[in-house]
Design an enzyme around this catalytic site. Sequence first.
Site, mmCIF file in Angstrom:
data_model
loop_
_atom_site.group_PDB
_atom_site.id
_atom_site.type_symbol
_atom_site.label_atom_id
_atom_site.label_comp_id
_atom_site.label_asym_id
_atom_site.label_seq_id
_atom_site.Cartn_x
_atom_site.Cartn_y
_atom_site.Cartn_z
ATOM 1 N N GLY A 1 17.160 23.287 74.989
ATOM 2 C CA GLY A 1 16.642 23.051 73.671
ATOM 3 C C GLY A 1 16.885 24.529 72.369
ATOM 4 N N SER B 1 6.332 23.784 73.491
ATOM 5 C CA SER B 1 5.800 25.146 73.010
ATOM 6 C C SER B 1 4.573 25.048 72.335
ATOM 7 C CB SER B 1 7.065 25.248 72.239
ATOM 8 O OG SER B 1 7.158 26.417 71.082
ATOM 9 N N TYR C 1 10.710 23.056 64.396
ATOM 10 C CA TYR C 1 11.120 23.442 65.719
ATOM 11 C C TYR C 1 9.470 22.761 66.521
ATOM 12 C CZ TYR C 1 11.497 26.539 70.403
ATOM 13 O OH TYR C 1 10.787 26.517 71.728
#
Length: 268
Positions: free
Chosen positions: A71, A109, A136
């Site tokens: 990614g 994340s 993101y």
Amino acid sequence: MRVLVTGAGGAIGRAVTAGLLANGHEVVALDRLPPPPGSALAWHTADCADADAVAEVFASEPLDAVVHLAGHPGELSLPDSLTSHTLTTAALLDAMVEHDVRRFVYAGSNHAVGRTPRPAEGDLSVEHRPRPDTFYGVAKVAAEAVMSLYADRYGIDAVSCRIGSFGPAPASMRQLATWLSPADCVRMIEAALTTPAPGYAVLYGISANTRAWWDLEAGRALGYDPQDDAEAYAGDIQPGSEDSVEASTVGGPFATEAFFRPALDRSS
């Protein structure tokens, strides 16, 4: 265990691949880049967003699990972020269902909760609601939602590891809280791969940092026992003018106006 590692050519991918091999697993690599010279891995060069290419990999390789590390590591438009993180996750999960591969480990994340104010007391747990700080982060949250759906719909065991700041050593005051060492990263992935029947689960991917902002108990419940502590490097890090801003929210600089942008790129 025979494990497909996407993004095997990246910094985290190289560390995880080496660690899994050292732990006795077989690794099949998938990356948009060709294999490095001298690599002995079974290596597939393809984009994880290409569902047909992903399906071809699964058709050609017997697999027991997937570790999805691929990614784009930075901020893109919303559609590009969703393609890079969410659609790639969906393509892999579809192939897993088709080929009866039951374990999925994802490089989530900390930016999934990046707009959360830094806790004044205690640590941020996985029970706190997602508060992404960027597109993101939005795409990482959306990928977790797809994982949750496939865990419920198909019984796939899916673990999202919300990675903090990966690197050989912390490089800022913020990273004294958010650092994930390469050795602990391997420990985390190994635990996520081998913990019995996690269903859908989330853990925070940081080392055992004295100044941690995130609760490690969810990871420990899955068998993740981090051994490193960023505090060992505290004497090497000098305070900076950006420290107060970076510590105001758990996403640090990603939550600042420097990352404000329209969701969609439009032609002028």
